[in-house]
Write a protein that holds these residues in place. Structure first.
Motif, PDB file in Angstrom:
ATOM      1  N   PRO A 169       3.141  12.433  -3.308  1.00 37.52           N
ATOM      2  CA  PRO A 169       2.163  11.388  -3.653  1.00 37.52           C
ATOM      3  C   PRO A 169       0.748  11.794  -3.281  1.00 37.52           C
ATOM      4  CG  PRO A 169       3.502  10.727  -1.770  1.00 37.52           C
ATOM      5  CD  PRO A 169       4.108  11.985  -2.297  1.00 37.52           C
ATOM      6  N   VAL A 170      -0.205  11.191  -3.993  1.00 42.12           N
ATOM      7  CA  VAL A 170      -1.623  11.462  -3.749  1.00 42.12           C
ATOM      8  C   VAL A 170      -2.319  10.161  -3.405  1.00 42.12           C
ATOM      9  CG1 VAL A 170      -1.663  13.475  -5.275  1.00 42.12           C
ATOM     10  CG2 VAL A 170      -2.202  11.200  -6.194  1.00 42.12           C
ATOM     11  N   SER A 171      -3.510  10.269  -2.870  1.00 43.41           N
ATOM     12  CA  SER A 171      -4.236   9.077  -2.440  1.00 43.41           C
ATOM     13  C   SER A 171      -5.024   8.425  -3.563  1.00 43.41           C
ATOM     14  CB  SER A 171      -5.188   9.430  -1.291  1.00 43.41           C
ATOM     15  OG  SER A 171      -6.104  10.438  -1.685  1.00 43.41           O
ATOM     16  N   ASN A 172      -5.353   9.195  -4.614  1.00 45.70           N
ATOM     17  CA  ASN A 172      -6.205   8.639  -5.665  1.00 45.70           C
ATOM     18  C   ASN A 172      -5.905   9.313  -7.001  1.00 45.70           C
ATOM     19  OD1 ASN A 172      -8.173   7.463  -7.194  1.00 45.70           O
ATOM     20  ND2 ASN A 172      -9.908   8.449  -6.166  1.00 45.70           N
TER      21      ASN A 172
ATOM     22  N   ASP B 147      -8.975  10.646  -9.842  1.00 48.64           N
ATOM     23  CA  ASP B 147      -9.555  11.986  -9.890  1.00 48.64           C
ATOM     24  C   ASP B 147      -8.753  12.926 -10.785  1.00 48.64           C
ATOM     25  OD1 ASP B 147     -11.485  11.184  -8.085  1.00 48.64           O
ATOM     26  OD2 ASP B 147     -10.325  11.837  -6.336  1.00 48.64           O
TER      27      ASP B 147
ATOM     28  N   GLU C  89       0.828  -1.209   0.000  1.00 46.32           N
ATOM     29  CA  GLU C  89       0.000   0.000   0.000  1.00 46.32           C
ATOM     30  C   GLU C  89       0.862   1.258   0.000  1.00 46.32           C
ATOM     31  OE1 GLU C  89      -2.206  -3.444   1.269  1.00 46.32           O
ATOM     32  OE2 GLU C  89      -0.327  -2.571   2.054  1.00 46.32           O
ATOM     33  N   GLU C  90       1.912   1.263   0.822  1.00 42.22           N
ATOM     34  CA  GLU C  90       2.786   2.436   0.874  1.00 42.22           C
ATOM     35  C   GLU C  90       3.550   2.607  -0.428  1.00 42.22           C
ATOM     36  OE1 GLU C  90       4.992   5.798   2.220  1.00 42.22           O
ATOM     37  OE2 GLU C  90       2.990   4.960   2.556  1.00 42.22           O
TER      38      GLU C  90
ATOM     39  N   ASN D 211       2.532   1.705  -3.431  1.00 41.61           N
ATOM     40  CA  ASN D 211       1.581   2.221  -4.419  1.00 41.61           C
ATOM     41  C   ASN D 211       1.354   3.716  -4.241  1.00 41.61           C
ATOM     42  OD1 ASN D 211       1.111  -0.223  -5.764  1.00 41.61           O
ATOM     43  ND2 ASN D 211      -0.415  -0.866  -4.253  1.00 41.61           N
ATOM     44  N   ARG D 212       1.324   4.164  -3.000  1.00 42.11           N
ATOM     45  CA  ARG D 212       1.162   5.596  -2.742  1.00 42.11           C
ATOM     46  C   ARG D 212       2.374   6.370  -3.235  1.00 42.11           C
ATOM     47  NH1 ARG D 212       2.161   9.729   0.843  1.00 42.11           N
ATOM     48  NH2 ARG D 212       3.781   8.496   1.873  1.00 42.11           N
TER      49      ARG D 212
ATOM     50  N   THR E 147       2.611   7.166  -7.043  1.00 41.60           N
ATOM     51  CA  THR E 147       1.786   8.190  -7.684  1.00 41.60           C
ATOM     52  C   THR E 147       2.603   9.421  -8.080  1.00 41.60           C
ATOM     53  OG1 THR E 147       1.113   9.158  -5.555  1.00 41.60           O
ATOM     54  CG2 THR E 147      -0.309   7.438  -6.498  1.00 41.60           C
ATOM     55  N   SER E 148       3.742   9.662  -7.434  1.00 44.68           N
ATOM     56  CA  SER E 148       4.577  10.810  -7.823  1.00 44.68           C
ATOM     57  C   SER E 148       5.091  10.657  -9.248  1.00 44.68           C
ATOM     58  CB  SER E 148       5.746  10.978  -6.854  1.00 44.68           C
ATOM     59  OG  SER E 148       5.315  11.442  -5.592  1.00 44.68           O
TER      60      SER E 148
END
Length: 334
Positions: free
Chosen positions: A265-268, A271, A238-239, A241-242, A245-246
């Motif tokens: 990094p972003v959560s989703n 969007d 999970e970490e 994957n977060r 996102t960068s």
């Protein structure tokens, strides 16, 4: 935390673009790069390369030779080099002198990876090459040959010599994201590095051509292939994957022709992109290994079974410096 018990028997290296974070500065990024180099040296990494790019706000590695000296001067054993010097931007003589100087200062530790792309946009390439864009794809082999001639011992008189540089044993690699440099590296018996971290499409064909056409040389008796891949390792999937996102945001910016600073990094991501953009980013980052130790190990083993490369060069555009260190630490234990 549990690490996989059996390590992958493969050389590991680092490719660094000296990314500049939002809220950061080139100076801080360079200091972070030196800190990373010191850590990976202790963790047993094979080499640390820096890449030439120009006129990109988020990349601080434009003066690549200068940064190689900075990293080599702050470390003691790890090999340091270019991944790569974009030769069309430079006089071969100047590069021979620069790397001759580096090799003289840090003997046995300097490597020269060469690419034929400009590492920038057309307008900036023209500014770099004061004579315009006269060099074509066909000129690249001639420029490499000229550069190599400056680094070999001169047995006959010549009017132009690289001092320092002449006679120094500086390893030369050819870099590529297509089959062109693979063919040339095979013909000349040079090691080959493929930029699969951002240009995955031609990896397998380039590897096959290089191996099929390889001609042994004084430099290299057997083919040697290094593949650059994205690695985002963390203590949990999970970490990781977060953190990933960068680089997804960075790739999305490139698709939108917006080259900015490295974002946190972003959560989703859903969007922030549409389905076509998501697909395009996924294709661009195809060879990305994201997860905890077990997932990273499984992914790399599958990649190695598929490609049979000799070395992996990890690229980790992770926003937080401590998290980037941890990612490379985990990779060293895989």
């Amino acid at each position: 935390m549990q690490h996989p018990k059996k390590k992958i028997n493969l050389a590991m290296s680092v490719l660094d673009l000296v990314m500049v974070n939002t809220g950061g500065s080139p100076s801080q990024s360079m200091r972070n790069s030196l800190d990373l180099a010191r850590h990976v040296e202790r963790w047993g990494y094979n080499r640390y390369w820096l890449a030439e790019h120009h006129n990109i706000k988020g990349i601080a590695s434009a003066a690549t030779s200068v940064l190689i000296g900075f990293i080599a001067g702050g470390t003691s054993t790890i090999r340091v080099g270019s991944g790569g010097i974009m030769l069309p931007n430079h006089s071969p003589l100047v590069i021979a002198e620069q790397f001759g100087t580096l090799e003289s200062l840090y003997p046995g530790r300097i490597e020269l990876g060469l690419g034929r792309a400009p590492g920038t946009d057309r307008l900036t390439a023209m500014a770099l090459r004061r004579g315009g864009l006269d060099e074509s794809e066909e000129d690249f082999p001639n420029s490499v040959e000229e550069l190599m001639s400056y680094l070999t011992p001169q047995t006959t008189g010549t009017d132009v010599r690289a001092t320092p540089g002449e006679g120094l044993n500086i390893p030369i690699w050819l870099l590529g994201s297509s089959i062109f440099s693979a063919q040339l590296a095979a013909e000349w018996g040079l090691p080959f590095a493929f930029a699969s971290h951002f240009a995955p499409a031609h990896l397998e064909s380039a590897i096959n051509i290089y191996r099929e056409r390889f001609q042994p040389s004084k430099t290299l008796q057997e083919p040697y292939i290094m593949a650059a891949v994205n690695v985002f390792a963390a203590d949990t999937d999970e970490e990781a994957n977060r953190l990933f996102t960068s680089v997804q945001l960075m790739a999305l910016g490139m698709i939108r022709r917006n080259h900015g600073l490295l974002q946190p990094p972003v959560s989703n991501m859903d969007d922030l992109w549409d389905q076509l953009e998501k697909y395009a980013v996924g294709e661009r980052l195809k060879y990305s290994f994201v997860g905890g130790p077990a997932k990273i190990k499984n992914g790399l083993e599958s990649f190695l079974n598929q490609t049979q490369v000799d070395e992996i060069m990890g690229v980790s555009h992770i926003y937080d410096h401590t998290a980037r260190l941890r990612s490379f630490e985990i990779l060293s234990l895989i």
